[in-house]
Design a protein around this motif. Structure first.
Motif, PDB file in Angstrom:
ATOM      1  N   GLU A   1       0.865  -1.183   0.000  1.00 33.79           N
ATOM      2  CA  GLU A   1       0.000   0.000   0.000  1.00 33.79           C
ATOM      3  C   GLU A   1       0.897   1.227   0.000  1.00 33.79           C
ATOM      4  O   GLU A   1       1.431   1.614   1.043  1.00 33.79           O
ATOM      5  N   GLY A   2       1.069   1.830  -1.177  1.00 34.17           N
ATOM      6  CA  GLY A   2       2.023   2.930  -1.273  1.00 34.17           C
ATOM      7  C   GLY A   2       3.421   2.385  -1.056  1.00 34.17           C
ATOM      8  O   GLY A   2       3.886   1.525  -1.810  1.00 34.17           O
ATOM      9  N   ARG A   3       4.082   2.846  -0.010  1.00 34.93           N
ATOM     10  CA  ARG A   3       5.404   2.293   0.352  1.00 34.93           C
ATOM     11  C   ARG A   3       5.331   1.360   1.555  1.00 34.93           C
ATOM     12  O   ARG A   3       6.342   0.770   1.943  1.00 34.93           O
ATOM     13  N   ASP A   4       4.164   1.222   2.144  1.00 37.98           N
ATOM     14  CA  ASP A   4       4.013   0.310   3.273  1.00 37.98           C
ATOM     15  C   ASP A   4       3.736  -1.109   2.771  1.00 37.98           C
ATOM     16  O   ASP A   4       3.106  -1.303   1.728  1.00 37.98           O
ATOM     17  N   ILE A   5       4.216  -2.084   3.535  1.00 32.81           N
ATOM     18  CA  ILE A   5       4.015  -3.497   3.194  1.00 32.81           C
ATOM     19  C   ILE A   5       3.323  -4.177   4.371  1.00 32.81           C
ATOM     20  O   ILE A   5       3.709  -3.965   5.533  1.00 32.81           O
ATOM     21  N   ARG A   6       2.318  -4.970   4.076  1.00 29.09           N
ATOM     22  CA  ARG A   6       1.618  -5.725   5.120  1.00 29.09           C
ATOM     23  C   ARG A   6       1.839  -7.220   4.890  1.00 29.09           C
ATOM     24  O   ARG A   6       1.825  -7.696   3.755  1.00 29.09           O
ATOM     25  N   VAL A   7       2.040  -7.928   6.004  1.00 28.69           N
ATOM     26  CA  VAL A   7       2.289  -9.362   5.929  1.00 28.69           C
ATOM     27  C   VAL A   7       1.660 -10.014   7.152  1.00 28.69           C
ATOM     28  O   VAL A   7       1.610  -9.427   8.238  1.00 28.69           O
ATOM     29  N   GLN A   8       1.123 -11.227   6.992  1.00 30.50           N
ATOM     30  CA  GLN A   8       0.574 -11.948   8.133  1.00 30.50           C
ATOM     31  C   GLN A   8       1.697 -12.630   8.899  1.00 30.50           C
ATOM     32  O   GLN A   8       2.661 -13.138   8.305  1.00 30.50           O
ATOM     33  N   LEU A   9       1.553 -12.664  10.225  1.00 25.13           N
ATOM     34  CA  LEU A   9       2.561 -13.263  11.103  1.00 25.13           C
ATOM     35  C   LEU A   9       1.925 -14.405  11.897  1.00 25.13           C
ATOM     36  O   LEU A   9       1.260 -14.174  12.913  1.00 25.13           O
ATOM     37  N   PRO A  10       2.105 -15.652  11.459  1.00 22.92           N
ATOM     38  CA  PRO A  10       1.543 -16.771  12.211  1.00 22.92           C
ATOM     39  C   PRO A  10       2.298 -16.974  13.534  1.00 22.92           C
ATOM     40  O   PRO A  10       3.541 -16.980  13.560  1.00 22.92           O
ATOM     41  N   VAL A  11       1.563 -17.131  14.630  1.00 21.80           N
ATOM     42  CA  VAL A  11       2.175 -17.387  15.936  1.00 21.80           C
ATOM     43  C   VAL A  11       1.386 -18.492  16.637  1.00 21.80           C
ATOM     44  O   VAL A  11       0.213 -18.738  16.321  1.00 21.80           O
ATOM     45  N   THR A  12       2.023 -19.156  17.590  1.00 20.91           N
ATOM     46  CA  THR A  12       1.350 -20.190  18.379  1.00 20.91           C
ATOM     47  C   THR A  12       0.541 -19.532  19.499  1.00 20.91           C
ATOM     48  O   THR A  12       0.792 -18.374  19.861  1.00 20.91           O
ATOM     49  N   PRO A  13      -0.421 -20.242  20.073  1.00 22.59           N
ATOM     50  CA  PRO A  13      -1.185 -19.672  21.191  1.00 22.59           C
ATOM     51  C   PRO A  13      -0.293 -19.263  22.365  1.00 22.59           C
ATOM     52  O   PRO A  13      -0.540 -18.236  23.006  1.00 22.59           O
ATOM     53  N   TRP A  14       0.747 -20.046  22.655  1.00 22.36           N
ATOM     54  CA  TRP A  14       1.610 -19.710  23.789  1.00 22.36           C
ATOM     55  C   TRP A  14       2.520 -18.522  23.476  1.00 22.36           C
ATOM     56  O   TRP A  14       2.833 -17.736  24.361  1.00 22.36           O
ATOM     57  N   GLU A  15       2.935 -18.386  22.206  1.00 18.10           N
ATOM     58  CA  GLU A  15       3.712 -17.194  21.844  1.00 18.10           C
ATOM     59  C   GLU A  15       2.858 -15.942  21.984  1.00 18.10           C
ATOM     60  O   GLU A  15       3.334 -14.914  22.473  1.00 18.10           O
ATOM     61  N   ALA A  16       1.593 -16.036  21.585  1.00 21.35           N
ATOM     62  CA  ALA A  16       0.698 -14.885  21.692  1.00 21.35           C
ATOM     63  C   ALA A  16       0.396 -14.564  23.152  1.00 21.35           C
ATOM     64  O   ALA A  16       0.330 -13.397  23.544  1.00 21.35           O
ATOM     65  N   ALA A  17       0.238 -15.595  23.976  1.00 21.61           N
ATOM     66  CA  ALA A  17      -0.120 -15.374  25.379  1.00 21.61           C
ATOM     67  C   ALA A  17       1.067 -14.913  26.217  1.00 21.61           C
ATOM     68  O   ALA A  17       0.941 -14.011  27.053  1.00 21.61           O
ATOM     69  N   LEU A  18       2.231 -15.530  25.993  1.00 18.98           N
ATOM     70  CA  LEU A  18       3.390 -15.260  26.836  1.00 18.98           C
ATOM     71  C   LEU A  18       4.330 -14.206  26.261  1.00 18.98           C
ATOM     72  O   LEU A  18       5.170 -13.657  26.985  1.00 18.98           O
ATOM     73  N   GLY A  19       4.191 -13.923  24.953  1.00 20.97           N
ATOM     74  CA  GLY A  19       5.140 -13.022  24.293  1.00 20.97           C
ATOM     75  C   GLY A  19       6.326 -13.807  23.759  1.00 20.97           C
ATOM     76  O   GLY A  19       6.719 -14.833  24.323  1.00 20.97           O
ATOM     77  N   ALA A  20       6.895 -13.343  22.657  1.00 23.52           N
ATOM     78  CA  ALA A  20       8.021 -14.057  22.054  1.00 23.52           C
ATOM     79  C   ALA A  20       8.668 -13.177  20.996  1.00 23.52           C
ATOM     80  O   ALA A  20       8.072 -12.214  20.500  1.00 23.52           O
ATOM     81  N   SER A  21       9.898 -13.517  20.648  1.00 25.49           N
ATOM     82  CA  SER A  21      10.573 -12.900  19.510  1.00 25.49           C
ATOM     83  C   SER A  21      10.545 -13.909  18.379  1.00 25.49           C
ATOM     84  O   SER A  21      11.073 -15.021  18.512  1.00 25.49           O
ATOM     85  N   VAL A  22       9.894 -13.546  17.275  1.00 24.21           N
ATOM     86  CA  VAL A  22       9.696 -14.508  16.188  1.00 24.21           C
ATOM     87  C   VAL A  22      10.205 -13.929  14.879  1.00 24.21           C
ATOM     88  O   VAL A  22      10.369 -12.718  14.728  1.00 24.21           O
ATOM     89  N   ALA A  23      10.443 -14.811  13.918  1.00 18.21           N
ATOM     90  CA  ALA A  23      10.944 -14.402  12.600  1.00 18.21           C
ATOM     91  C   ALA A  23       9.774 -14.008  11.707  1.00 18.21           C
ATOM     92  O   ALA A  23       8.700 -14.614  11.760  1.00 18.21           O
ATOM     93  N   VAL A  24      10.005 -12.989  10.871  1.00 18.81           N
ATOM     94  CA  VAL A  24       8.999 -12.563   9.895  1.00 18.81           C
ATOM     95  C   VAL A  24       9.689 -12.363   8.555  1.00 18.81           C
ATOM     96  O   VAL A  24      10.806 -11.842   8.495  1.00 18.81           O
ATOM     97  N   ASP A  25       9.050 -12.824   7.489  1.00 21.67           N
ATOM     98  CA  ASP A  25       9.606 -12.645   6.149  1.00 21.67           C
ATOM     99  C   ASP A  25       9.384 -11.215   5.678  1.00 21.67           C
ATOM    100  O   ASP A  25       8.298 -10.655   5.839  1.00 21.67           O
ATOM    101  N   THR A  26      10.419 -10.610   5.072  1.00 22.03           N
ATOM    102  CA  THR A  26      10.314  -9.306   4.425  1.00 22.03           C
ATOM    103  C   THR A  26      10.956  -9.433   3.043  1.00 22.03           C
ATOM    104  O   THR A  26      11.733 -10.372   2.807  1.00 22.03           O
ATOM    105  N   PRO A  27      10.674  -8.517   2.132  1.00 16.45           N
ATOM    106  CA  PRO A  27      11.323  -8.589   0.817  1.00 16.45           C
ATOM    107  C   PRO A  27      12.837  -8.503   0.881  1.00 16.45           C
ATOM    108  O   PRO A  27      13.531  -8.931  -0.046  1.00 16.45           O
ATOM    109  N   ALA A  28      13.365  -7.961   1.978  1.00 16.87           N
ATOM    110  CA  ALA A  28      14.811  -7.853   2.139  1.00 16.87           C
ATOM    111  C   ALA A  28      15.400  -9.069   2.850  1.00 16.87           C
ATOM    112  O   ALA A  28      16.617  -9.150   3.036  1.00 16.87           O
ATOM    113  N   GLY A  29      14.559 -10.020   3.260  1.00  8.73           N
ATOM    114  CA  GLY A  29      15.038 -11.176   3.988  1.00  8.73           C
ATOM    115  C   GLY A  29      14.351 -11.281   5.340  1.00  8.73           C
ATOM    116  O   GLY A  29      13.468 -10.495   5.682  1.00  8.73           O
ATOM    117  N   GLU A  30      14.780 -12.243   6.127  1.00 10.83           N
ATOM    118  CA  GLU A  30      14.153 -12.497   7.422  1.00 10.83           C
ATOM    119  C   GLU A  30      14.499 -11.408   8.433  1.00 10.83           C
ATOM    120  O   GLU A  30      15.625 -10.927   8.489  1.00 10.83           O
TER     121      GLU A  30
END
Length: 316
Positions: free
Chosen positions: A221-250
């Protein structure tokens, strides 16, 4: 080469004295509505192309000035033609009507969107009558070639990184340098690659209109990029640092504890590059995923959680 007859200001829903911020805001709002990735209406893609072309013209101050001066004919009018001279010549030719035997393209939908009763070649004859006379045996004099347009489709990754591409336009193979960070609807100018000039005059320019192809992961959208981030229930509940794909890499993103599906996490500056300013942002949208099949131990733990938890997402 595409011909646009609808007024670009009407396409974006802005007034003719709108500022650049208002034009950009209108484009972004319409792009979010009509982007083919989010709007599956049969006419959405054509509408999206229309607003993208309107934005590409009105967001460039020099191109906008020519559009304001010459209207939908601005790409056909040579650079050194005075707007007042053009208006007087057009009005005069319109009053005289179409010459007998003029080409069929002079009617509605003909060259440059003149409308009925005006012959584009006849009008140019009037404009250039002081440069060596009219057509009938008197010679036109040197006339620059017309500018032309073509579309080029890029993947999100190609638009992000830029690079070299070969394209075929009108039977000609042309090498193109794609700038990093081009956006949908942006125009790339290839000087001298348009229509041929006459009597040794310079060729016109070729403008490539960028179209970013739909992507299975990214929505631009313009220069912004949106991407879905799948997480597990425990990552969502407890918090976590997770990997996300971007056009420049992970990249790594921190999911705060207590995140629900739909929460947007912003990675500043990780959207589309901008050679002339601030890059866009990447927005990762949390999507909580559960196992399709549970092991015995997983089922026991989920049942234990269900027994002790008082959380009810349906109670407000």
């Amino acid at each position: 080469m595409a011909t646009t007859t609808r007024d670009f200001y009407e396409s974006l829903g802005v007034s003719r004295d709108a500022g650049q911020d208002e034009i950009q805001s209108a484009y972004r709002k319409l792009a979010r509505t009509y982007h083919p990735d989010v709007n599956k209406d049969p006419g959405a893609e054509d509408r999206f192309k229309e607003i993208s072309e309107a934005y590409s013209v009105l967001s460039d101050p020099a191109t906008r000035r020519r559009y304001d001066a010459f209207g939908p004919d601005f790409r056909q009018v040579p650079e050194d033609v005075d707007p007042d001279t053009w208006a007087r010549a057009r009005a005069g030719r319109g009053a005289r009507g179409r010459r007998p035997g003029a080409g069929a393209g002079a009617g509605p939908g003909g060259p440059a969107g003149f409308g009925e009763g005006v012959d584009f070649e006849d009008l140019l004859e009037g404009l250039f009558s002081g440069r060596g006379g009219g057509r009938a045996g008197r010679g036109w004099g040197p006339i620059p070639g017309a500018d032309q347009e073509a579309e080029i489709e890029l993947t999100v990754e190609e638009a992000y990184r830029g690079g070299r591409r070969s394209i075929t336009v009108g039977g000609r193979r042309i090498d193109v340098n794609i700038p990093a960070g081009v956006t949908d609807g942006q125009r790339i100018r290839l000087a001298g690659q348009g229509g041929r000039g006459s009597d040794g005059a310079a060729a016109g320019d070729l403008y490539l209109i960028v179209r970013i192809a739909p992507h299975p992961r990214y929505r631009v959208e313009g220069r912004d990029i949106r991407v879905q981030l799948p997480v597990t229930p425990w990552e969502a509940a407890l918090g976590a640092s997770v990997a996300v794909d971007t056009p420049a890499g992970e990249a790594k993103v921190k999911v705060p504890a207590g995140s629900s599906s739909g929460r947007r996490l912003r990675l500043r500056g990780r959207g589309m590059p901008n050679p002339r300013g601030t890059p866009g942002d990447l927005f990762a949208e949390v999507r909580i995923m559960v196992p399709a099949a549970l092991s015995d131990e997983e089922r026991r733990l989920f049942e234990q959680l269900a027994a002790v938890s008082t959380f009810d997402p349906r109670r407000r």
